[in-house]
Write a protein that holds these residues in place. Structure first.
Motif, PDB file in Angstrom:
ATOM      1  N   VAL A  70     -79.631 -19.661  76.241  1.00 43.69           N
ATOM      2  CA  VAL A  70     -80.934 -19.768  75.426  1.00 43.69           C
ATOM      3  C   VAL A  70     -80.569 -20.453  74.060  1.00 43.69           C
ATOM      4  O   VAL A  70     -81.660 -21.086  73.580  1.00 43.69           O
ATOM      5  N   LYS A  71     -79.426 -20.800  73.761  1.00 41.84           N
ATOM      6  CA  LYS A  71     -79.206 -21.506  72.255  1.00 41.84           C
ATOM      7  C   LYS A  71     -79.142 -22.873  72.613  1.00 41.84           C
ATOM      8  O   LYS A  71     -79.023 -23.752  71.527  1.00 41.84           O
ATOM      9  N   THR A  72     -79.200 -23.376  73.861  1.00 44.39           N
ATOM     10  CA  THR A  72     -79.101 -25.087  73.920  1.00 44.39           C
ATOM     11  C   THR A  72     -80.148 -25.227  74.988  1.00 44.39           C
ATOM     12  O   THR A  72     -80.437 -24.473  75.913  1.00 44.39           O
ATOM     13  N   ALA A  73     -80.860 -26.202  74.831  1.00 42.01           N
ATOM     14  CA  ALA A  73     -81.890 -26.740  75.547  1.00 42.01           C
ATOM     15  C   ALA A  73     -81.297 -26.987  77.337  1.00 42.01           C
ATOM     16  O   ALA A  73     -80.524 -27.782  77.376  1.00 42.01           O
ATOM     17  N   TYR A  74     -82.305 -26.455  78.395  1.00 40.84           N
ATOM     18  CA  TYR A  74     -81.683 -26.808  79.630  1.00 40.84           C
ATOM     19  C   TYR A  74     -82.099 -28.280  79.961  1.00 40.84           C
ATOM     20  O   TYR A  74     -81.419 -28.745  80.714  1.00 40.84           O
ATOM     21  N   GLY A  75     -83.258 -28.496  79.462  1.00 38.78           N
ATOM     22  CA  GLY A  75     -83.771 -30.031  79.559  1.00 38.78           C
ATOM     23  C   GLY A  75     -84.753 -29.995  80.906  1.00 38.78           C
ATOM     24  O   GLY A  75     -84.124 -30.782  81.650  1.00 38.78           O
ATOM     25  N   GLN A  76     -85.714 -29.339  81.059  1.00 36.13           N
ATOM     26  CA  GLN A  76     -86.588 -29.615  82.174  1.00 36.13           C
ATOM     27  C   GLN A  76     -87.582 -31.098  82.020  1.00 36.13           C
ATOM     28  O   GLN A  76     -87.700 -31.152  80.845  1.00 36.13           O
ATOM     29  N   PRO A  77     -87.798 -31.502  83.131  1.00 29.51           N
ATOM     30  CA  PRO A  77     -88.935 -32.605  83.003  1.00 29.51           C
ATOM     31  C   PRO A  77     -90.146 -32.121  82.321  1.00 29.51           C
ATOM     32  O   PRO A  77     -90.563 -31.218  82.575  1.00 29.51           O
ATOM     33  N   GLU A  78     -90.957 -33.056  81.625  1.00 32.64           N
ATOM     34  CA  GLU A  78     -92.191 -32.661  81.263  1.00 32.64           C
ATOM     35  C   GLU A  78     -93.206 -32.262  82.466  1.00 32.64           C
ATOM     36  O   GLU A  78     -93.984 -31.351  81.965  1.00 32.64           O
ATOM     37  N   ASN A  79     -92.991 -32.921  83.318  1.00 36.35           N
ATOM     38  CA  ASN A  79     -93.997 -32.651  84.594  1.00 36.35           C
ATOM     39  C   ASN A  79     -93.621 -31.336  85.234  1.00 36.35           C
ATOM     40  O   ASN A  79     -92.523 -31.187  85.688  1.00 36.35           O
ATOM     41  N   VAL A  80     -94.304 -30.314  84.962  1.00 36.71           N
ATOM     42  CA  VAL A  80     -94.030 -28.819  85.319  1.00 36.71           C
ATOM     43  C   VAL A  80     -93.864 -28.821  86.781  1.00 36.71           C
ATOM     44  O   VAL A  80     -92.928 -27.907  87.301  1.00 36.71           O
ATOM     45  N   TRP A  81     -94.217 -29.573  87.543  1.00 40.72           N
ATOM     46  CA  TRP A  81     -93.876 -29.468  89.072  1.00 40.72           C
ATOM     47  C   TRP A  81     -92.451 -30.021  89.465  1.00 40.72           C
ATOM     48  O   TRP A  81     -92.229 -30.114  90.496  1.00 40.72           O
ATOM     49  N   ASN A  82     -92.085 -30.707  88.539  1.00 41.67           N
ATOM     50  CA  ASN A  82     -90.792 -31.162  88.857  1.00 41.67           C
ATOM     51  C   ASN A  82     -89.712 -30.330  88.196  1.00 41.67           C
ATOM     52  O   ASN A  82     -88.331 -30.611  88.145  1.00 41.67           O
ATOM     53  N   HIS A  83     -90.061 -28.973  87.536  1.00 38.91           N
ATOM     54  CA  HIS A  83     -89.004 -28.272  87.119  1.00 38.91           C
ATOM     55  C   HIS A  83     -87.960 -27.887  88.165  1.00 38.91           C
ATOM     56  O   HIS A  83     -88.335 -27.802  89.431  1.00 38.91           O
ATOM     57  N   GLU A  84     -86.879 -27.686  87.705  1.00 35.71           N
ATOM     58  CA  GLU A  84     -85.701 -27.182  88.650  1.00 35.71           C
ATOM     59  C   GLU A  84     -85.227 -25.669  88.422  1.00 35.71           C
ATOM     60  O   GLU A  84     -85.400 -25.196  87.387  1.00 35.71           O
ATOM     61  N   ASP A  85     -85.052 -25.025  89.428  1.00 36.79           N
ATOM     62  CA  ASP A  85     -84.420 -23.786  89.295  1.00 36.79           C
ATOM     63  C   ASP A  85     -83.022 -23.864  89.379  1.00 36.79           C
ATOM     64  O   ASP A  85     -82.266 -24.558  90.278  1.00 36.79           O
ATOM     65  N   PRO A  86     -82.234 -23.617  88.180  1.00 38.36           N
ATOM     66  CA  PRO A  86     -80.969 -23.612  87.878  1.00 38.36           C
ATOM     67  C   PRO A  86     -79.931 -23.096  89.060  1.00 38.36           C
ATOM     68  O   PRO A  86     -79.170 -23.454  89.395  1.00 38.36           O
TER      69      PRO A  86
END
Length: 259
Positions: A70-86
């Protein structure tokens, strides 16, 4: 096989690959780099015919993994529908790897670390291991990890872990009792025991072990009768291959052991 956050070693003699989470100073929490490297490692192991089984372990003594860093940004796309499950990158099953995975847990195992545990085939832990899920204590919905965990330990125990958050630690003894792990060993024996189990599996005909993993995991997504029908197909496909491997001496017969 150069990595920044993990290590990958192959013992061609035992036919075992070992993946070590290697961010001990960050409690082996995963960031985007580790996710990408884990996906790469799973693909390497999948395509390496000298590997019949895998050990997944973590460096250091404090934690197997603290989940997402949580101390570093994972970096998800701005479009919520393109978010990824790590978890898709961390999971051998998402990568369609059917080689058996033995997971060795020491110290703290929390939150996203369950991605690793949930999709391993054999999980053992050291006597000092503790399991918990911190999501709700941080004001976060605990939704993804419990789905896999529920398949391993059932609804009641999963809900308790998900809802108690930081207020309860599942000890190694309790983890064994509820079926989260299948064996508890002393910390200094953990890595050796995990390798021993993986080597014993790797000595079996790989068509038999990989077909077994594939059949059992895929059955979880199917109704009972459909799973039985598909399992029958896999025996018809895999049995001749496994018997041929055994006859060639690819997998020598071993002496049974009592656990």
């Amino acid at each position: 096989m150069s990595f920044e956050t993990i290590e990958l070693d192959v013992d061609s003699g035992d036919r075992v690959a070992t993946i070590t989470l290697n961010r001990p100073d960050q409690l082996n929490a995963f960031n985007r780099t580790m996710c990408e490297e884990m996906a790469r490692a799973w693909r390497i192991v999948k395509s390496d015919d000298s590997v019949n089984a895998v050990v997944l372990r973590a460096a250091g003594s404090r934690a197997f993994s603290a989940g997402l860093d949580v101390k570093t940004a994972y970096g998800q796309p701005e479009n919520v529908w393109n978010h990824e499950d790590p978890g898709e990158s961390l999971s051998p099953k998402w990568q369609k790897l059917w080689k058996p995975v033995v997971c060795a847990v020491q110290g703290m195992c929390t939150a996203g670390a369950f991605y690793f545990v949930n999709e391993s085939d054999v999980v053992i832990c050291s006597a000092d291991a503790t399991f918990f899920d911190s999501h709700v204590s941080a004001g976060l919905v605990c939704a993804l990890e419990p789905i896999g965990l529920m398949r391993r330990i059932g609804l009641g125990e999963t809900l308790r872990i998900a809802l108690m958050g930081n207020d309860e630690r599942v000890s190694a003894e309790t983890a064994l009792r509820i079926g989260l792990v299948s064996e508890v060993v002393e910390p200094d024996q953990l890595w050796a025991r995990a390798h021993e189990i993986a080597a014993a599996i790797a000595a079996k005909p790989p068509s038999a072990t990989q077909g077994t993993v594939k059949a059992i995991w895929e059955s979880l997504d199917k109704p009972y009768r459909a799973a039985m029908e598909q399992g029958l197909i896999y025996t018809r496909l895999g049995n001749p291959l496994g018997k041929a491997e055994l006859a060639r001496g690819d997998a020598p017969a071993s002496e049974p052991k009592i656990r």
